[in-house]
Enzyme design. Structure first.
Site, PDB file in Angstrom:
ATOM      1  N   HIS A 173      -2.792  20.058 -13.761  1.00 31.78           N
ATOM      2  CA  HIS A 173      -1.415  20.142 -14.264  1.00 31.78           C
ATOM      3  C   HIS A 173      -0.574  19.003 -13.687  1.00 31.78           C
ATOM      4  O   HIS A 173       0.132  18.303 -14.422  1.00 31.78           O
ATOM      5  CB  HIS A 173      -0.829  21.509 -13.892  1.00 31.78           C
ATOM      6  CG  HIS A 173       0.610  21.696 -14.261  1.00 31.78           C
ATOM      7  ND1 HIS A 173       1.010  22.395 -15.383  1.00 31.78           N
ATOM      8  CD2 HIS A 173       1.756  21.267 -13.659  1.00 31.78           C
ATOM      9  CE1 HIS A 173       2.332  22.386 -15.452  1.00 31.78           C
ATOM     10  NE2 HIS A 173       2.815  21.715 -14.413  1.00 31.78           N
ATOM     11  N   GLU A 174      -0.672  18.789 -12.381  1.00 34.24           N
ATOM     12  CA  GLU A 174       0.133  17.729 -11.756  1.00 34.24           C
ATOM     13  C   GLU A 174      -0.309  16.351 -12.234  1.00 34.24           C
ATOM     14  O   GLU A 174       0.518  15.463 -12.444  1.00 34.24           O
ATOM     15  CB  GLU A 174       0.057  17.829 -10.226  1.00 34.24           C
ATOM     16  CG  GLU A 174       0.590  19.140  -9.641  1.00 34.24           C
ATOM     17  CD  GLU A 174       2.025  19.466 -10.047  1.00 34.24           C
ATOM     18  OE1 GLU A 174       2.758  18.546 -10.457  1.00 34.24           O
ATOM     19  OE2 GLU A 174       2.401  20.650  -9.985  1.00 34.24           O
ATOM     20  N   HIS A 180       1.423  15.405 -15.363  1.00 33.21           N
ATOM     21  CA  HIS A 180       2.743  14.778 -15.193  1.00 33.21           C
ATOM     22  C   HIS A 180       2.596  13.307 -14.811  1.00 33.21           C
ATOM     23  O   HIS A 180       3.344  12.449 -15.271  1.00 33.21           O
ATOM     24  CB  HIS A 180       3.538  15.490 -14.092  1.00 33.21           C
ATOM     25  CG  HIS A 180       3.977  16.876 -14.456  1.00 33.21           C
ATOM     26  ND1 HIS A 180       4.541  17.177 -15.676  1.00 33.21           N
ATOM     27  CD2 HIS A 180       3.944  18.043 -13.757  1.00 33.21           C
ATOM     28  CE1 HIS A 180       4.841  18.475 -15.703  1.00 33.21           C
ATOM     29  NE2 HIS A 180       4.481  19.023 -14.557  1.00 33.21           N
ATOM     30  N   HIS A 230       6.427  19.555 -19.672  1.00 36.12           N
ATOM     31  CA  HIS A 230       5.991  20.947 -19.780  1.00 36.12           C
ATOM     32  C   HIS A 230       5.980  21.438 -21.222  1.00 36.12           C
ATOM     33  O   HIS A 230       6.912  21.179 -21.982  1.00 36.12           O
ATOM     34  CB  HIS A 230       6.921  21.852 -18.956  1.00 36.12           C
ATOM     35  CG  HIS A 230       6.659  21.761 -17.491  1.00 36.12           C
ATOM     36  ND1 HIS A 230       7.661  21.752 -16.552  1.00 36.12           N
ATOM     37  CD2 HIS A 230       5.498  21.676 -16.797  1.00 36.12           C
ATOM     38  CE1 HIS A 230       7.130  21.657 -15.339  1.00 36.12           C
ATOM     39  NE2 HIS A 230       5.820  21.609 -15.464  1.00 36.12           N
TER      40      HIS A 230
HETATM   41 ZN   LIG Z   1       4.658  20.985 -13.979  1.00 37.02          ZN
END
Ligand SMILES: [Zn+2]
Length: 545
Positions: free
Chosen positions: A200-201, A204, A210
């Protein structure tokens, strides 16, 4: 060192530094309703993606790429949506789509300065150099890296001396910057972090936002604001653009960028903070990036290229934003070719190799190419193709050329309307007839018949597909190369300046608007306007990898 001695990227750097003062003011502008509250750390059941669990913050307002946003200031950093750390530079309001720029008369929104204040946040050549800090579980990081590498063109390499890189560090929370920042940037991970949270990170870091913050999210999910643990944690559920945004693919409940149903809940066992529109829950995916996550990255990391009024622009197919890559493109040929991250452009009577990231160009060969139809390609060996004079030409990476055609080929190709390279063949519309020309033998392999008038563009959705999209007059025909038959897709496209396709989507400039066109339904979406003086269009095909 004089300012003018700097290469274009350094000019951008100086502009960025000069913005820091105003950014600082943005950071310090507190919103009156700001509240300082503590988040009880013991309410966090799963390893929620939260930059500073339990740390108080202040609500602030800023501008991200021209759009007003609210974020939290925690530990002196701008924390956005829980786990994204924004740089002061990103919070400046001078992007090309900012109200200030768009309010300018004429084409001022496309000045070079505007482009340079919005530097490309993508990682160069899809490569993210990285280091792993002390105490971080290397196998977890490696699992997360492998998940992205297996589904996208993104590649991680251990950092040696690269300037821009990521360092995974052990921290009190999980967070990442948004896209490439320049220099070292951190992905902060908690002790015991899961590979899914690291994925998830990394999302980014690659540049993803998101899923639950999409502009269209209210059509798919309900935010139970009353179930959120505190006023302060509401920031995790704010949308990214409070006006219109552009989202790639439909809302994806399987996205690795979507939070869980009970994240930031006042009662994480009973009171969901987010549910589907019908009230049901979703299964949180932290196993691997979804196919839509991967498609979004591929789209983000591909590019459209448009020559507008003598200047070359790199255009983001996701949102239509653009960067000026340089001026002085005189009488360019109508299509732009691409060879493994380099553009090939015919302009001012010459053939050029052009860097797609900074626009630097280098002349290839000494032939005169004025009035060419093309360029198209490149093929896997780096050959591009054009029609010039009475001939079809095969052109190598150094600008050397050989003539296509033999005893069975048409000897005179003057009158060619369009050429398009696809799957080891050159498709040529000569007068009103479509031919398939063998790029090795140079012979015509097949004739698809006549009836091809007023050709305004040719494109293929993927390098492997058996269909071409040909814009004849105001109608896009989907041509089956096996059967030799075609079907018009719905819709009429008038005054078209050029058409291309990348990642399974058609892009074209009609009138002054750059449209994204669904190849099945013909449905169109406006990406950006002001493109009336477009002369050429092309695309990077990396999304096709
Ligand atoms: Zn996030």
């Amino acid at each position: 060192m004089k300012f003018n001695d700097l290469p274009p990227w350094a000019t951008g750097l100086l502009v960025s530094f000069s913005l820091l003062t105003s950014c600082k003011q943005e950071l310090e502008k507190a919103v009156p309703l700001s509240a300082e509250m503590k988040t009880p750390a013991d309410t966090i059941l799963r390893n929620v993606e939260d930059a500073y669990p339990g740390v108080s913050g202040i609500v602030k307002e800023g501008v991200l790429e021209g759009q007003p946003i609210r974020y939290m200031e925690k530990n002196g950093q701008a924390v956005w949506q829980g786990d994204i750390i924004l740089s002061p530079e990103q919070l400046s309001g001078n992007g090309p789509n900012s109200p200030e720029q768009l309010a300018q008369p004429g084409k001022n929104a496309k000045t070079e300065g505007a482009g340079m204040t919005n530097p490309d946040r993508r990682w160069i050549d899809f490569i993210i150099p990285y280091q792993i800090g002390a105490g971080v579980n290397e196998s977890v990081i490696s699992n997360a890296i492998n998940a992205w590498q297996s589904s996208t063109p993104i590649r991680f390499v251990p950092r040696t001396n690269q300037t821009d890189y990521v360092r995974f560090v052990q921290a009190s929370g999980n967070s990442s910057a948004l896209g490439r920042q320049g220099g070292m940037q951190e992905i902060r991970v908690q002790s015991g972090v899961s590979a899914g949270t690291v994925m998830h990170e990394i999302g980014h870091t690659i540049g993803l936002w998101h899923e639950h913050a999409r502009a269209d999210r209210d059509a798919h999910i309900i935010i139970n604001w009353h179930n959120i643990i505190s006023k302060e944690e509401e920031n995790n559920f704010w949308q990214y653009y409070e006006g219109d945004g552009f989202d790639f693919d439909p809302f994806d409940f399987n996205s690795i960028m979507l939070y869980g149903n009970y994240d930031f809940s006042k009662d994480p066992k009973n009171l969901p903070t987010m549910v589907k529109k019908d009230g049901s829950l979703w299964t949180l995916n932290r196993q691997s990036p979804s196919s839509s996550d991967a498609r979004t990255v591929k789209s983000m990391y591909s590019n459209l290229y448009i020559i507008w009024n003598g200047s070359l622009y790199g255009v983001n197919p996701k949102d239509g934003s653009f960067v000026n890559l340089g001026s002085g493109m005189l009488a360019p040929a109508r299509s732009i070719a691409e060879d493994k991250n380099e553009l090939r452009i015919i302009e001012n009577g010459s053939l050029w190799k052009v860097n797609r990231l900074n626009g630097q160009k280098q002349k290839l060969g000494n032939y005169y190419w004025g009035g060419s139809v093309g360029l198209t390609g490149a093929d896997p060996y780096g050959y591009c193709y054009a029609q010039h004079g009475t001939r079809l030409w095969k052109i190598d990476r150094f600008g050397n050329r050989t003539r296509l055609g033999g005893v069975n080929a048409l000897e005179n190709w003057s009158g060619t309307q369009a050429v398009f390279y696809h799957k080891n063949a050159l498709y040529v519309i000569w007068k009103d007839a479509l031919y398939k020309v063998n790029t090795t033998t140079g012979l015509v392999d097949r004739s698809y018949g006549s009836g091809w008038y007023n050709i305004n563009g040719m494109a293929a959705l993927f390098s492997s597909s058996n269909e071409l999209y040909i814009l004849s007059g105001s109608s896009i025909r989907r041509m089956n190369l096996i059967t030799g038959t075609y079907t018009p897709i719905p819709g009429s496209f008038t005054n078209v300046k050029g058409m291309t396709a990348v990642g399974g989507v058609i892009y074209l400039v009609s009138g002054s608007v750059l449209y994204k066109v669904n190849p099945l339904t013909g449905a169109r979406q406006t990406l950006s306007g002001g493109w009336d003086a477009t002369t050429s269009i092309g695309s990077s095909r990396y999304a096709d990898l």
